[in-house]
Design a protein around this motif. Structure first.
Motif, mmCIF file in Angstrom:
data_model
loop_
_atom_site.group_PDB
_atom_site.id
_atom_site.type_symbol
_atom_site.label_atom_id
_atom_site.label_comp_id
_atom_site.label_asym_id
_atom_site.label_seq_id
_atom_site.Cartn_x
_atom_site.Cartn_y
_atom_site.Cartn_z
ATOM 1 N N GLY A 24 0.788 -1.220 0.000
ATOM 2 C CA GLY A 24 0.000 0.000 0.000
ATOM 3 C C GLY A 24 0.818 1.268 0.000
ATOM 4 N N GLY A 25 2.147 1.148 -0.057
ATOM 5 C CA GLY A 25 3.016 2.320 -0.097
ATOM 6 C C GLY A 25 3.606 2.669 1.258
ATOM 7 N N LEU A 26 4.586 3.557 1.235
ATOM 8 C CA LEU A 26 5.261 4.045 2.438
ATOM 9 C C LEU A 26 5.068 5.555 2.512
ATOM 10 C CD1 LEU A 26 7.259 3.879 4.837
ATOM 11 C CD2 LEU A 26 9.112 4.048 3.152
ATOM 12 N N TRP A 27 4.495 6.004 3.613
ATOM 13 C CA TRP A 27 4.233 7.431 3.843
ATOM 14 C C TRP A 27 4.984 7.857 5.097
ATOM 15 C CZ3 TRP A 27 1.050 9.843 0.240
ATOM 16 C CH2 TRP A 27 0.387 8.966 -0.617
ATOM 17 N N TRP A 28 5.997 8.708 4.916
ATOM 18 C CA TRP A 28 6.873 9.101 6.026
ATOM 19 C C TRP A 28 6.601 10.564 6.364
ATOM 20 C CZ3 TRP A 28 10.975 5.477 7.294
ATOM 21 C CH2 TRP A 28 11.709 5.855 8.440
ATOM 22 N N VAL A 29 6.017 10.808 7.535
ATOM 23 C CA VAL A 29 5.641 12.151 7.959
ATOM 24 C C VAL A 29 6.609 12.598 9.059
ATOM 25 C CG1 VAL A 29 3.794 13.616 8.853
ATOM 26 C CG2 VAL A 29 3.239 11.602 7.449
ATOM 27 N N ALA A 30 7.370 13.654 8.783
ATOM 28 C CA ALA A 30 8.370 14.130 9.740
ATOM 29 C C ALA A 30 8.587 15.618 9.568
ATOM 30 C CB ALA A 30 9.696 13.381 9.537
ATOM 31 N N ARG A 31 9.146 16.255 10.586
ATOM 32 C CA ARG A 31 9.454 17.681 10.489
ATOM 33 C C ARG A 31 10.590 17.930 9.501
ATOM 34 N NH1 ARG A 31 9.217 19.638 16.851
ATOM 35 N NH2 ARG A 31 6.973 19.239 17.151
ATOM 36 N N ASN A 32 11.551 17.034 9.488
ATOM 37 C CA ASN A 32 12.687 17.162 8.579
ATOM 38 C C ASN A 32 12.570 16.098 7.489
ATOM 39 O OD1 ASN A 32 15.114 17.356 7.240
ATOM 40 N ND2 ASN A 32 16.393 16.926 9.025
ATOM 41 N N THR A 33 11.867 16.453 6.402
ATOM 42 C CA THR A 33 11.657 15.457 5.357
ATOM 43 C C THR A 33 12.938 15.140 4.598
ATOM 44 O OG1 THR A 33 10.956 17.222 3.846
ATOM 45 C CG2 THR A 33 9.230 16.040 5.027
ATOM 46 N N ASP A 34 13.895 16.069 4.567
ATOM 47 C CA ASP A 34 15.180 15.791 3.909
ATOM 48 C C ASP A 34 15.912 14.673 4.630
ATOM 49 O OD1 ASP A 34 14.742 17.729 2.004
ATOM 50 O OD2 ASP A 34 15.880 19.276 3.062
ATOM 51 N N GLY A 35 15.908 14.747 5.966
ATOM 52 C CA GLY A 35 16.553 13.698 6.744
ATOM 53 C C GLY A 35 15.866 12.364 6.570
ATOM 54 N N ALA A 36 14.529 12.397 6.560
ATOM 55 C CA ALA A 36 13.772 11.161 6.362
ATOM 56 C C ALA A 36 14.061 10.576 4.984
ATOM 57 C CB ALA A 36 12.280 11.435 6.522
ATOM 58 N N ARG A 37 14.092 11.436 3.964
ATOM 59 C CA ARG A 37 14.367 10.965 2.605
ATOM 60 C C ARG A 37 15.750 10.323 2.520
ATOM 61 N NH1 ARG A 37 11.386 9.986 -1.910
ATOM 62 N NH2 ARG A 37 10.151 11.801 -1.386
ATOM 63 N N THR A 38 16.725 10.932 3.200
ATOM 64 C CA THR A 38 18.086 10.375 3.200
ATOM 65 C C THR A 38 18.098 8.982 3.802
ATOM 66 O OG1 THR A 38 19.090 12.567 3.341
ATOM 67 C CG2 THR A 38 20.444 10.703 4.043
ATOM 68 N N ARG A 39 17.415 8.808 4.942
ATOM 69 C CA ARG A 39 17.402 7.513 5.600
ATOM 70 C C ARG A 39 16.663 6.479 4.738
ATOM 71 N NH1 ARG A 39 20.032 5.438 7.664
ATOM 72 N NH2 ARG A 39 19.108 4.468 9.480
ATOM 73 N N ILE A 40 15.564 6.903 4.103
ATOM 74 C CA ILE A 40 14.829 5.997 3.227
ATOM 75 C C ILE A 40 15.707 5.543 2.074
ATOM 76 C CG2 ILE A 40 12.878 5.834 1.624
ATOM 77 C CD1 ILE A 40 11.398 7.809 3.464
ATOM 78 N N ASP A 41 16.451 6.484 1.480
ATOM 79 C CA ASP A 41 17.351 6.161 0.371
ATOM 80 C C ASP A 41 18.464 5.224 0.824
ATOM 81 O OD1 ASP A 41 15.900 7.695 -1.358
ATOM 82 O OD2 ASP A 41 17.220 9.436 -1.263
ATOM 83 N N GLU A 42 19.055 5.517 2.001
ATOM 84 C CA GLU A 42 20.172 4.717 2.504
ATOM 85 C C GLU A 42 19.797 3.253 2.668
ATOM 86 O OE1 GLU A 42 21.333 6.563 6.121
ATOM 87 O OE2 GLU A 42 22.508 8.156 5.159
ATOM 88 N N GLU A 43 18.587 2.995 3.101
ATOM 89 C CA GLU A 43 18.157 1.618 3.364
ATOM 90 C C GLU A 43 17.556 0.940 2.135
ATOM 91 O OE1 GLU A 43 18.925 0.014 5.967
ATOM 92 O OE2 GLU A 43 19.759 1.749 7.009
ATOM 93 N N GLY A 44 17.511 1.645 1.005
ATOM 94 C CA GLY A 44 16.980 1.038 -0.204
ATOM 95 C C GLY A 44 15.478 0.882 -0.209
ATOM 96 N N LEU A 45 14.792 1.647 0.656
ATOM 97 C CA LEU A 45 13.337 1.519 0.736
ATOM 98 C C LEU A 45 12.650 2.022 -0.531
ATOM 99 C CD1 LEU A 45 12.747 2.542 4.444
ATOM 100 C CD2 LEU A 45 12.187 0.341 3.434
ATOM 101 N N LEU A 46 13.195 3.081 -1.134
ATOM 102 C CA LEU A 46 12.599 3.589 -2.369
ATOM 103 C C LEU A 46 12.672 2.551 -3.481
ATOM 104 C CD1 LEU A 46 13.876 7.285 -2.506
ATOM 105 C CD2 LEU A 46 11.546 6.515 -2.090
ATOM 106 N N GLN A 47 13.831 1.935 -3.617
ATOM 107 C CA GLN A 47 14.020 0.927 -4.667
ATOM 108 C C GLN A 47 13.125 -0.285 -4.414
ATOM 109 O OE1 GLN A 47 18.067 -0.360 -5.079
ATOM 110 N NE2 GLN A 47 17.613 -1.823 -6.703
#
Length: 199
Positions: free
Chosen positions: A163-186
């Motif tokens: 159903g997708g991944l929805w990450w809600v945070a104050r610092n979306t840049d930091g969240a995006r970095t962590r998501i990318d690092e773990e390969g969650l986007l791929q």
């Protein structure tokens, strides 16, 4: 704060042999007398409306439990150590899985080694619950390696986070970095669903 830094601070502030007991007492003091916020009740409302079928938390406090028990019209099961719901609960119950434990118990996970053990115990249950489902992450910075590794493994499973991944945070840049690092986007792309970082 990255988990390794947090873990080091906890070890130095509350050294052995009675460090675990002192850490537990410290967090009990922090949590005492606190009441759920709007955000806790919003999660409880979604669960009561059956828009959420599982709630995961790394928090030691009882704020989510309080909100869920006050608001939900369906049974709430509070689970730790990777426990599955007991048979007495119907299949439409709302399980709250406390990935780092509870401040009432000395085996709550403050240290990296404790977090790895706790998350390993809950892994099969979390992965099972994320199959065919989406995941909404609220206010979590993604700084615990064991949690992020678990989410990455869950996303790579067939139908994982379908159903997708929805990450809600104050610092979306930091969240995006962590998501990318773990390969969650791929992983999400390979399963045909998206990932979104929202402020």
């Amino acid at each position: 704060v990255r988990s390794s830094v947090y873990s080091t601070v906890m070890e130095e502030a509350f050294p052995d042999p009675d460090g675990a007991a002192k850490r537990r007492a410290f967090f009990e003091g922090l949590c005492a007398g606190k009441s759920p916020t709007y955000e806790h009740y919003a999660v409880a409302g979604l669960a009561s409306s059956k828009m959420l079928h599982t709630v995961l938390t790394t928090n030691f406090d009882h704020l989510l439990e309080t909100a869920l028990l006050q608001e939900c019209r369906v049974p709430v099961g509070i689970l730790m150590h990777g426990d599955e719901p007991l048979p007495i609960y119907p299949s439409w119950q709302v399980p709250l899985i406390k990935l780092h434990g509870d401040f009432l118990y000395e085996d709550m996970a403050n240290l990296d080694s404790e977090s790895r053990r706790r998350v390993a115990e809950a892994e099969s249950s979390v992965i099972h619950r994320l199959k065919g489902a989406g995941l909404i992450v609220l206010g979590y910075g993604g700084n615990d390696e064991s949690i992020m590794n678990l989410l990455a493994r869950a996303a790579k499973e067939p139908a994982g986070m379908e159903g997708g991944l929805w990450w809600v945070a104050r610092n979306t840049d930091g969240a995006r970095t962590r998501i990318d690092e773990e390969g969650l986007l791929q992983a999400r792309a390979s399963n045909g669903s998206g990932s979104h970082a929202l402020a």
